[in-house]
Design a protein around this motif. Structure first.
Motif, PDB file in Angstrom:
ATOM      1  N   ALA A   1       0.837  -1.207   0.000  1.00 32.89           N
ATOM      2  CA  ALA A   1       0.000   0.000   0.000  1.00 32.89           C
ATOM      3  C   ALA A   1       0.869   1.253   0.000  1.00 32.89           C
ATOM      4  CB  ALA A   1      -0.923  -0.015   1.215  1.00 32.89           C
ATOM      5  N   ILE A   2       1.948   1.230   0.760  1.00 32.91           N
ATOM      6  CA  ILE A   2       2.864   2.382   0.816  1.00 32.91           C
ATOM      7  C   ILE A   2       3.538   2.580  -0.539  1.00 32.91           C
ATOM      8  CG2 ILE A   2       5.053   3.178   1.802  1.00 32.91           C
ATOM      9  CD1 ILE A   2       4.129   1.894   4.463  1.00 32.91           C
ATOM     10  N   SER A   3       3.992   1.481  -1.154  1.00 39.35           N
ATOM     11  CA  SER A   3       4.668   1.573  -2.450  1.00 39.35           C
ATOM     12  C   SER A   3       3.744   2.106  -3.532  1.00 39.35           C
ATOM     13  CB  SER A   3       5.214   0.190  -2.859  1.00 39.35           C
ATOM     14  OG  SER A   3       6.192  -0.255  -1.937  1.00 39.35           O
ATOM     15  N   VAL A   4       2.503   1.647  -3.538  1.00 41.75           N
ATOM     16  CA  VAL A   4       1.528   2.122  -4.523  1.00 41.75           C
ATOM     17  C   VAL A   4       1.254   3.610  -4.322  1.00 41.75           C
ATOM     18  CG1 VAL A   4      -0.916   2.000  -5.165  1.00 41.75           C
ATOM     19  CG2 VAL A   4       0.430  -0.098  -4.966  1.00 41.75           C
ATOM     20  N   THR A   5       1.137   4.027  -3.077  1.00 43.28           N
ATOM     21  CA  THR A   5       0.938   5.453  -2.775  1.00 43.28           C
ATOM     22  C   THR A   5       2.095   6.284  -3.308  1.00 43.28           C
ATOM     23  OG1 THR A   5      -0.340   4.907  -0.789  1.00 43.28           O
ATOM     24  CG2 THR A   5       0.618   7.117  -0.908  1.00 43.28           C
ATOM     25  N   ALA A   6       3.318   5.803  -3.102  1.00 46.85           N
ATOM     26  CA  ALA A   6       4.501   6.521  -3.584  1.00 46.85           C
ATOM     27  C   ALA A   6       4.517   6.605  -5.100  1.00 46.85           C
ATOM     28  CB  ALA A   6       5.769   5.830  -3.087  1.00 46.85           C
ATOM     29  N   GLU A   7       4.116   5.530  -5.773  1.00 49.41           N
ATOM     30  CA  GLU A   7       4.110   5.516  -7.238  1.00 49.41           C
ATOM     31  C   GLU A   7       3.119   6.553  -7.778  1.00 49.41           C
ATOM     32  OE1 GLU A   7       4.952   5.056 -11.007  1.00 49.41           O
ATOM     33  OE2 GLU A   7       6.094   4.134  -9.371  1.00 49.41           O
ATOM     34  N   VAL A   8       1.979   6.687  -7.139  1.00 47.78           N
ATOM     35  CA  VAL A   8       1.016   7.695  -7.575  1.00 47.78           C
ATOM     36  C   VAL A   8       1.601   9.096  -7.385  1.00 47.78           C
ATOM     37  CG1 VAL A   8      -1.275   8.685  -7.159  1.00 47.78           C
ATOM     38  CG2 VAL A   8      -0.961   6.208  -7.092  1.00 47.78           C
ATOM     39  N   CYS A   9       2.294   9.312  -6.288  1.00 51.79           N
ATOM     40  CA  CYS A   9       2.935  10.613  -6.058  1.00 51.79           C
ATOM     41  C   CYS A   9       3.907  10.933  -7.182  1.00 51.79           C
ATOM     42  CB  CYS A   9       3.663  10.617  -4.720  1.00 51.79           C
ATOM     43  SG  CYS A   9       2.600  10.655  -3.265  1.00 51.79           S
TER      44      CYS A   9
END
Length: 309
Positions: free
Chosen positions: A201-209
């Motif tokens: 979930a953290i990695s996906v959030t970072a990718e969207v950023c």
């Protein structure tokens, strides 16, 4: 100091020719009077064709002017002048695409000579290829400033960036906004699905950023599931729609993970630097307060701390 009387002229010439790094005799006007060494074929090519030419014949104007300026500095100092400099194919006339694909870095050790050469003051310029150490330096810097899980800036890099932008704001009143957000109910994701799911979930959030924010923005992982976005040249009124768009895209990306992301959202607090702030910590504190208001108001929202007019 070596006793040169022990060596014949031929032996001294052979010693100079055997130097691993190239040594140039350059006059004040930038003319190559002589070249010695450069035998380390991993890094250097035969430069004998340069003798008699000027740096202005070989290099494009800006780079040639830089070399001539360094010669002048060394001559004025009457001592060793050490510089680091890059050379790329575009810096050299007539090379273009035939040159090296990557920039090559050198350390130049520039020593004034006690006598004139070709009726000019002159220097001995020893050039050492330091590209490998520069690459290692860049790698270590990147690792020290990058969050290992997300590839975003880490806390250390964020604080450096906040400090730099606060100094610009204090001097020029250049607007800067800061968004702090985290993933709603993140503890439940970890508890129900495990820490690997939380990392996802953290990695996906970072990718969207990375994908959705502007090139000038600095997204960073502050720790855990908490993120900070630094938005230069942007007041909080202009930063709000950017933040809202980011909130929606992150929610969409998390929910696309399936069961893990069911109902997953983010909450955030937004503020901007204002007159009277004593440090970047003041704007972080306001953004953090706004984040907690977003949590109290039901989550899945961005609360803007409006500056006092």
């Amino acid at each position: 100091m070596a006793d040169l009387s022990l060596f014949s002229n031929e032996q001294i010439a052979a010693l100079l020719a055997a130097l691993p790094d190239p040594a140039f005799i350059l006059t004040r006007s930038g003319r190559y009077a002589a070249i010695f060494g450069g035998t380390d074929s991993r890094y250097y090519h035969d430069g004998s064709s340069l003798v008699g030419k000027s740096v202005h014949d070989v290099l494009h104007p800006e780079k040639a002017a830089w070399f001539q300026a360094q010669i002048a500095i060394a001559l004025a100092s009457r001592g060793l002048h050490v510089v680091e400099y890059p050379l790329a194919a575009d810096d050299v006339k007539g090379v273009g695409g035939a040159g090296p694909m990557e920039t090559i870095w050198f350390e130049g050790r520039v020593q004034p000579l006690e006598y004139q050469v070709m009726d000019e003051d002159a220097v001995l310029w020893v050039a050492s290829n330091i590209t490998a150490s520069k690459k290692l330096e860049a790698l270590l810097r990147m690792q020290s400033e990058t969050d290992a899980l997300t590839g975003l800036a880490n806390r250390r890099k964020l604080i450096c960036s906040l400090t730099e932008h606060f100094e610009l704001f204090a001097r020029y009143k250049t607007p800067v906004s800061v968004l702090i957000f985290d993933i709603d109910h993140f503890k439940s994701i970890n508890d129900q699905y495990g820490h690997l799911a939380g990392d996802k979930a953290i990695s996906v959030t970072a990718e969207v950023c990375r994908r959705e924010l502007r090139a000038a923005d600095t997204p960073a992982r502050l720790g855990g599931d908490e993120f900070v976005v630094l938005m230069p040249h942007t007041g909080s009124e202009q930063a709000l729609p950017i933040s809202e768009r980011l909130r929606q895209h992150i929610a969409d990306a998390l929910q696309a993970l399936g069961t893990l992301g069911d109902g997953a959202t983010i909450s955030g607090g937004l503020s901007e630097m204002v007159s009277g702030d004593l440090s970047y910590e003041d704007v972080l504190k306001r953004a953090d307060d706004a984040l907690y208001r977003a949590k109290r108001d039901g989550r899945n929202r961005i609360i803007r701390h409006e500056p006092v007019s």
